[in-house]
Write an enzyme that holds these catalytic residues in place. Structure first.
Site, PDB file in Angstrom:
ATOM      1  N   ASN A 390       0.619  -1.613   0.230  1.00 27.28           N
ATOM      2  CA  ASN A 390       0.036  -0.421   0.068  1.00 27.28           C
ATOM      3  C   ASN A 390       0.620   1.110   0.178  1.00 27.28           C
ATOM      4  O   ASN A 390       1.095   2.370  -1.086  1.00 27.28           O
ATOM      5  CB  ASN A 390      -1.015   0.000   1.309  1.00 27.28           C
ATOM      6  N   ASP A 391       1.770   2.092   1.230  1.00 22.34           N
ATOM      7  CA  ASP A 391       2.389   3.014   1.257  1.00 22.34           C
ATOM      8  C   ASP A 391       3.425   3.227   0.495  1.00 22.34           C
ATOM      9  O   ASP A 391       3.672   3.938   0.023  1.00 22.34           O
ATOM     10  CB  ASP A 391       2.869   3.013   2.794  1.00 22.34           C
ATOM     11  N   VAL A 392       3.539   1.703   0.127  1.00 20.92           N
ATOM     12  CA  VAL A 392       5.045   2.052  -1.346  1.00 20.92           C
ATOM     13  C   VAL A 392       4.969   1.936  -2.414  1.00 20.92           C
ATOM     14  O   VAL A 392       5.516   2.083  -3.567  1.00 20.92           O
ATOM     15  CB  VAL A 392       6.032   0.567  -0.515  1.00 20.92           C
ATOM     16  N   ALA A 431       0.697   3.146   6.956  1.00 20.62           N
ATOM     17  CA  ALA A 431       1.012   4.834   7.852  1.00 20.62           C
ATOM     18  C   ALA A 431      -0.596   5.218   7.956  1.00 20.62           C
ATOM     19  O   ALA A 431      -0.226   6.328   8.619  1.00 20.62           O
ATOM     20  CB  ALA A 431       1.922   4.850   6.040  1.00 20.62           C
TER      21      ALA A 431
END
Length: 464
Positions: A390-392, A431
């Site tokens: 997700n965040d990456v 995050a």
């Protein structure tokens, strides 16, 4: 005679550590490297035990034997029972135990000084530093464990934590230097106060750090434990503790710097606990909608694709889907499709998490692309499968200055022709921010458990 043999055994043990550490750099040799390092550790422990026979009589071998048996039992059970998804938590917990050991050794030494044993400035500074570092590593690792396990209450953090952390660090540093210069001023109250402040600093330094930044924290805490062990080795004139601690501390610092670069953070921000930001994103999802893809449509796209990239994330690990992902890769390659894996340095919950996970399912190491190579390969790729990440892959890291991940280098999956995201729901990532990628025109969602979705995709692909 005993001294010469002891030094030689310590030297051999250290060589095993160095070779083992070198072999850990590649999945192909990691197993042998781990075995070599373990052999070096066993040799170091036995040398420390039997080397004592050449000096003053030792009468506590019974206690040592019980402690060794207990530690070996816990280690074996953990190695057998703990799943790969829980490995980051285990690493944090074991790292905390290492810090606690250093703390205990330093306290024992300080008790001796309270009894009137004289010590030089250098020795005192070393002991006090070992106490501080061991305590910080202990409580910091426990907080990291709680965050990774999902049992930590994120409300348990101090206001203005960055400023408080700097103040605490300055107070402790001044105290260490003052009492090292004035050993006669050391009292039981000082020792207890230093222990409390050090333990509290470990909590205050890690507690404000966002969960998405845990790979950096784990690397840094691991380095602290190594430094603490090296200091304890100096105090007890134990060469294997000294050399082993230096190796762990140095490699941990190098890894921390690499992780900081991958997150676009500075090491100074780690030290003051100003990590992961608390600012909220300025974006608003509003009435945005996502497009879903069916299993059969995706199977057709993959069958006729030329180049496919897989972006693994923690969701892949949680679903234990690495083996079926490998099945999909083999099936696609049989159809003439080139398949590679785009690995973000901080994907997962600890450094190298995805590399280890994929190596477990026999994915060739040369198929794993690091951030720079992956972004080059993503340009013009036919299909990108984002599985549990997700965040990456969140474009907000480049476009939204109000996002807590702003400035973090990401895998630029939006440069591919088609992006398919495997996800259980629309909940935000670790995050805590929503991903704009999900709403883009070229992105489609495949909701469900990653393992079940991949298994269904393999079945569909075989029937196309």
């Amino acid at each position: 005679m005993y001294s010469s043999i002891t030094d030689l055994c310590y030297l051999i043990s250290t060589v095993f550590f160095i070779i083992g550490l070198k072999r850990l750099s590649s999945p192909k040799t990691a197993t042998k490297g781990n075995a070599l390092a373990a052999t070096g550790m066993i040799l170091g422990i036995l040398t420390a035990l039997f080397g004592a026979l050449g000096g003053e009589p030792v009468n506590n071998y019974g206690v040592i034997a019980v402690a060794l048996a207990l530690g070996i039992t816990i280690g074996l059970i953990a190695a057998k029972k703990v799943e790969m998804t829980a490995m980051p938590e285990l690493v944090s917990l074991f790292n905390g135990f290492g810090g606690a050991g250093t703390l205990a050794l330093a306290v024992v030494e300080l008790v001796g000084y309270l009894s009137g044993v004289e010590a030089s400035f250098g020795v005192l500074l070393t002991v006090l530093s070992a106490l501080f570092i061991g305590a910080v590593s202990f409580t910091g690792s426990l907080v990291a464990f709680g965050k990774l396990k999902g049992i930590w209450n994120e409300k348990l953090k101090l206001p203005f934590s960055a400023y408080i952390n700097v103040l605490l660090l300055l107070i402790v540093m001044i105290a260490l230097i003052y009492y090292s210069i004035n050993p006669s001023a050391i009292s039981l109250g000082f020792v207890l106060g230093l222990i409390f402040l050090s333990l509290f600093y470990g909590f205050s330094f890690v507690s404000p750090i966002g969960g998405g930044d845990m790979p950096v924290v784990i690397a840094f805490l691991n380095s602290l434990t190594g430094i603490g062990a090296a200091l304890a080795g100096i105090v007890y004139t134990n060469n294997v503790m000294l050399f082993g601690g230096i190796l762990v501390g140095a490699s941990g610092i190098i890894l921390t710097v690499l992780m900081c670069n991958a997150m676009n953070r500075s090491l100074a921000q780690v030290l003051v606990g100003n990590f992961g930001g608390t600012s909220s994103s300025s974006s608003d999802d509003g009435d945005k909608v996502v497009k879903e893809v069916t299993m059969s449509d995706l199977a057709v796209q993959l069958k006729y694709a030329k180049r496919v990239l897989v972006v693994p994330g923690y969701g892949l690990a949680v679903a234990q889907a690495q083996h079926v992902c490998r099945e999909l890769e083999v099936l696609l390659e049989d159809e003439g499709v080139e398949v590679k894996y785009a690995i973000h340095p901080v994907a997962g919950r600890m450094p190298g998490h995805m590399n280890v996970l994929l190596a477990e399912s026999d994915v060739p190491y040369e198929k794993l692309l690091d951030l720079d190579d992956a972004n080059k390969s993503l340009e013009g790729a036919d299909v990108v499968l984002v599985i549990g990440a997700n965040d990456v892959v969140n474009p907000a890291a480049k476009t939204d200055s109000g996002s807590p991940i702003y400035g973090m280098p990401i895998l630029e999956v939006e440069n591919a022709h088609q992006v398919v995201v495997f996800k259980r729901s629309m909940n935000p990532g670790y995050a805590g921010v929503q991903n704009e990628l999900f709403f883009k025109d070229k992105t489609k969602m495949l909701f469900g458990d990653a393992k079940q979705s991949l298994s269904g995709l393999v079945k569909e692909l075989a029937e196309v």
